[in-house]
Design a protein around this motif. Structure first.
Motif: not given
Length: 409
Positions: A92, A109-111, A83-84, A87-88
């Protein structure tokens, strides 16, 4: 909320992703090698995911990653790092059905988080539950009718996005939560390895009469009693748009690149016709006819008008209808000499009547009257895998345009 509906396309590999983008998708959905529901799709490794995201973003297209398995503990190994990484590289949205994966993604994450159709969301209370937990979008269960979708839209927050399937394969099990594949073959559909056992041929056998098969329905050889027709709502998009749906989803990560191009192009043109004020029955029929040029099953509206009935099933067989062959893709076009460079995908010969289509509303009808190979020799047949062929054609073609030929009756 978007000003216009998102057309969301399947991307089983890089070629299909590029085709989806060329032919009009606003967003694509795909999977890495883990956590998604299509193990038999080629999928993307980490480097390929980055390449795909970069390519999509260069063309103004969003990338959604499927992580919608129903996991066991051992399925979750490495998920935080994955997941990280997503995000990197700028993914989206994540498509998730399991609350545990949802929580892991939210904490790491902020996804944007989208709730998968696999979560069987069928009412506004469930949507509001997910919204309060932080979901950006909910993908509705296929079992909902238009009236139910309209009612749901009225009762959920305006900034909560609603996505629904408008085209592709249907499942005999509720929202795809199937145990049949696992029971029959040991392949778990809920962990991405469906064997499509519902498409097989079945008959009834009485315990004391082994070898004597009784048909369930249609003929003496048995019936494909669980085999659904494919969903097609191209003639209903006006109603879905007016209902407030934010994203139209096309099923088919395991379908061919020709299928992806044909279906996405048809829906793109129909959607644009709606926004241009010219969508009508004639336009819908035009693009329904276009869709049928890709290999397909018979079509159904599924649950769109309340409950599906027996007309949604195919009892005779599990085969596809195929009226056209995808014979070549355009690699380049020499404007000065009016020569198109093609890559062969299926056998074609001098004199063939073909259709060439790109992302414009119409297609070109053309007779192949000259062909040369990569050495400049005249040839009469192209039948080698991915053979390079040059043809003279006055119409300017674009890279990625596709060439199809009607199959003789």
């Amino acid at each position: 909320m978007k000003d216009k509906v998102e057309l969301l396309a399947p991307a089983g590999d890089m070629e299909k992703l590029k085709a989806a983008i060329k032919f009009g998708a606003n967003a694509v959905y795909m999977a890495g090698n883990n956590f998604g529901l299509r193990k038999n799709s080629k999928n993307f490794d980490k480097d390929e995911l980055k390449e795909a995201v970069d390519y999509a973003h260069e063309h103004g297209v969003r990338c959604h990653i499927t992580m919608n398995i129903v996991p066991h503990d051992n399925d979750l190994e490495g998920i935080v790092e994955y997941i990280k990484y997503l995000e990197k590289i700028g993914v989206d949205a994540l498509i998730i059905s399991d609350p545990g994966i949802f929580n892991i993604a939210k904490e790491n994450s902020n996804i944007d988080l989208h709730i998968s159709t696999q979560a069987s969301v069928t009412n506004s209370h469930t949507i509001n539950f997910w919204y309060k937990l932080g979901a950006k979008r909910v993908i509705l269960a296929r079992e909902l009718s238009l009236d139910e979708i309209i009612e749901i839209r009225k009762n959920v927050p305006k900034d909560l996005e609603i996505e629904c399937f408008i085209h592709g394969a249907m499942c005999i099990s509720y929202s795809g939560r199937c145990l049949l594949s696992n029971y029959m073959t040991g392949r778990d559909a809920n962990r991405g390895d469906c064997a499509h056992a519902c498409r097989w041929k079945y008959a009834l056998q009485e315990e004391k009469r082994p070898g004597e098969y009784y048909p369930i329905g249609e003929d003496e050889n048995g019936t494909f009693i669980m085999n659904s027709k494919d969903l097609c709502l191209i003639d209903e998009i006006d109603k879905l748009l007016e209902a407030g749906v934010d994203s139209f989803k096309i099923e088919g990560r395991m379908k061919t690149v020709f299928y992806v191009a044909t279906v996405i192009r048809s829906y793109r043109q129909a959607i644009d016709a709606y926004y241009n004020g010219v969508y009508n029955e004639e336009i819908a029929k035009k693009y329904m006819d276009e869709i049928k040029k890709a290999s397909h099953r018979h079509f159904t509206k599924g649950f769109f008008y309340n409950k599906a009935d027996s007309s949604s099933q195919i009892y005779e067989n599990s085969s596809y209808i195929r009226n056209y062959d995808f014979i070549a893709v355009v690699l380049d076009y020499d404007k000065e000499n009016k020569i198109a460079k093609l890559e062969e995908r299926n056998r074609f010969v001098l004199g063939d009547e073909v259709e060439i289509f790109g992302n414009s509303p119409d297609f070109i009808k053309f007779k192949i009257e000259n062909m040369k190979d990569s050495k400049g020799n005249d040839i009469e047949i192209a039948n080698k895998a991915k053979q390079i062929v040059y043809i003279k054609i006055d119409h300017e073609l674009k890279k990625g345009d596709m060439v199809r030929r009607k199959i003789d009756e």
